[in-house]
Motif scaffolding. Structure first.
Motif, PDB file in Angstrom:
ATOM      1  N   VAL A 199       0.909  -1.047   0.033  1.00 30.06           N
ATOM      2  CA  VAL A 199      -0.053   0.063  -0.032  1.00 30.06           C
ATOM      3  C   VAL A 199       0.941   1.112   0.110  1.00 30.06           C
ATOM      4  O   VAL A 199       0.628   2.247  -0.780  1.00 30.06           O
ATOM      5  CB  VAL A 199      -0.898   0.030   1.319  1.00 30.06           C
ATOM      6  N   ILE A 218      -8.883  -3.543  -6.059  1.00 27.72           N
ATOM      7  CA  ILE A 218      -7.732  -3.793  -5.526  1.00 27.72           C
ATOM      8  C   ILE A 218      -7.215  -5.347  -5.027  1.00 27.72           C
ATOM      9  O   ILE A 218      -8.379  -6.066  -4.955  1.00 27.72           O
ATOM     10  CB  ILE A 218      -7.677  -3.077  -4.007  1.00 27.72           C
ATOM     11  N   MET A 222      -1.246  -5.687  -1.360  1.00 31.48           N
ATOM     12  CA  MET A 222      -1.669  -4.637  -0.435  1.00 31.48           C
ATOM     13  C   MET A 222      -3.098  -4.915  -0.174  1.00 31.48           C
ATOM     14  O   MET A 222      -3.828  -3.900   0.585  1.00 31.48           O
ATOM     15  CB  MET A 222      -1.801  -3.465  -1.313  1.00 31.48           C
ATOM     16  N   THR A 225      -4.023  -5.133   3.825  1.00 32.01           N
ATOM     17  CA  THR A 225      -4.001  -4.123   4.778  1.00 32.01           C
ATOM     18  C   THR A 225      -5.512  -3.433   4.712  1.00 32.01           C
ATOM     19  O   THR A 225      -6.030  -2.922   5.640  1.00 32.01           O
ATOM     20  CB  THR A 225      -2.866  -3.021   4.323  1.00 32.01           C
ATOM     21  N   TYR A 243      -0.400   1.625   7.913  1.00 30.02           N
ATOM     22  CA  TYR A 243      -1.021   2.042   6.883  1.00 30.02           C
ATOM     23  C   TYR A 243      -2.619   1.456   6.934  1.00 30.02           C
ATOM     24  O   TYR A 243      -3.462   1.853   6.110  1.00 30.02           O
ATOM     25  CB  TYR A 243      -0.591   1.767   5.493  1.00 30.02           C
ATOM     26  N   ALA A 247      -5.732   3.094   4.785  1.00 29.92           N
ATOM     27  CA  ALA A 247      -6.544   2.114   4.022  1.00 29.92           C
ATOM     28  C   ALA A 247      -8.159   2.622   4.555  1.00 29.92           C
ATOM     29  O   ALA A 247      -8.962   2.663   3.621  1.00 29.92           O
ATOM     30  CB  ALA A 247      -6.261   0.865   4.299  1.00 29.92           C
TER      31      ALA A 247
END
Ligand code: 3PG
Length: 394
Positions: A199, A218, A222, A225, A243, A247
């Motif tokens: 991410v 997505i 990543m 997360t 992160y 998110a």
């Protein structure tokens, strides 16, 4: 934008900044995509009777002439691709006696390649002296190095201050047109697919694209997360704890902007990071503590393919799973196949995504595969690329 179509180069010395930063193994070029992509501009200038002087960086020699990072193999490969002599000016100082003599001896339509511009320490500092030396070799400057456009170095930015004419080449033009239209003037629906492991390396891309797209898909490392941000367990999967809040913020932004944000609904998990490890398919929140997600699952593949069906413009950056291992390549293949099947403008970011698409055999099924890794990412972040800005100043 002024391009090579707007100038007359007959009898003139034309310095062309290319991105010949190609992968090398024991002196052999393992992927010549960037060389092939540079040919239209080079051929055009040869046919128009220019004296074509090519330059590029290769790797990161950090200001020291490292023989293994010489551009000599590129001169050889280009000569084959052009069926024409490409004289290599082997100067450790790039603009040295060999380069000057080679340029002085050029006839119209001849081609000379200079040595790796990063043999000079000033190159990456955008220093004036080296920029002037490069400019002194030519009457006209052409920037065709999209892959380097996110850098402000002597050979793509500094030099433009010391030449009368600076224009972009066909490759640069094509990259800017495809990526620029996709982001700023797309035929809708516009769908972006983001994958890859982190991410953190795509923060600004996600943020910028959420202001542009209709759907954001997505996948890849990543995604975990984001799942964690929804309170789901992700076991040993890649997770960037720092992160999680980001998110959450991005999911809120998607809602606010009316963007359809899609996350994997099932995942291929294994207890080891190995192609041969026993794997299973689990739903959301069902990853055990000792398992890690290595690919999107079959239901997700269907969901994503469905979301792509009505798309008119698609931009993809980052694989859906560990595609280098055949058992975890299915998600990346499914997305590539879905893109190949639709009647839309399909654009692949450079770097890993381009490698995945080519390796999996979908190379000729896409509208455009970018030659820029970092450059296409920064473009998608909405940043102005210094190489593009400088070439358009004159
Ligand atoms: C690339 O391969 O992304 C470009 O050639 C830029 O190279 P760099 O990251 O070494 O500046």
């Amino acid at each position: 934008k002024k391009s090579v179509d707007d100038i007359n180069v007959k009898g003139k010395r034309v310095l062309v900044r290319c991105d010949f930063n190609v992968p090398l193994q024991e002196g052999k070029i393992t992927d010549d995509t960037r060389l092939v992509a540079a040919l239209p501009t080079i051929k055009k200038l040869i046919n128009d009777g220019g004296k074509v002087i090519l330059c590029s960086h290769l790797g990161k020699p950090k200001g020291e002439p490292k023989p293994e990072l010489s551009l000599a193999p590129v001169a050889e490969a280009l000569a084959k691709l052009l069926s024409k002599e490409v004289k290599f000016a082997a100067d450790a100082t790039v603009v040295g006696e060999n380069a000057k003599a080679a340029v002085a001896a050029m006839n119209d339509g001849d081609v000379v390649l200079l040595e790796n511009t990063r043999y000079r320490a000033e190159e990456t500092k955008n220093g004036e002296a080296f920029s002037k030396e490069l400019a002194s070799l030519c009457d006209v400057f052409v920037n065709d190095a999209f892959g380097t456009a996110h850098r402000a170095h002597c050979s793509n930015v500094g030099i433009t201050q010391f030449v009368d004419t600076a224009v972009v080449g066909y490759l640069m033009q094509k990259e800017i047109d495809f990526l620029g239209n996709a982001v700023n003037n797309p035929v809708r629906p516009l769908v972006a697919i983001l994958g890859g492991s982190k991410v953190s390396s795509k923060i600004s891309v996600i943020n910028n694209l959420l202001d542009k797209v209709d759907t954001l898909i997505i996948g890849g490392g990543m995604a975990y997360t984001f799942m964690k941000a929804l309170g789901e367990e992700v076991g040993n999967s890649l997770l960037e704890a720092d992160y999680i809040d980001y998110a959450k913020e991005m999911m809120e932004k998607a809602k606010k902007n009316g963007v359809n944000l899609l996350l994997p609904i099932d995942t291929v998990v294994a207890k080891e990071f190995s192609n041969d490890a026993p794997s299973r398919i689990v739903g959301r929140g069902e990853i055990e503590a000792d398992e890690e997600g290595l690919d999107i699952g079959p239901k997700t593949c269907e969901l994503y393919a469905d979301a792509l069906k009505s798309a008119k413009t698609v931009v993809w950056n980052g694989p859906m799973g560990v595609f280098e291992m055949s058992n975890y390549a299915k998600g990346t293949i499914a997305v590539a196949q879905a893109m190949a099947d639709i009647d839309a403008t399909t654009i692949i970011g450079g770097g890993d995504s381009a490698a995945a698409v080519n390796q999996l055999g979908f190379g000729d099924k896409m509208s455009h595969i970018s030659t820029g890794g970092g450059a296409s990412l920064e473009f998608l972040e909405g940043k102005e690329l210094p190489g593009v800005v400088a070439a358009n100043d004159k």
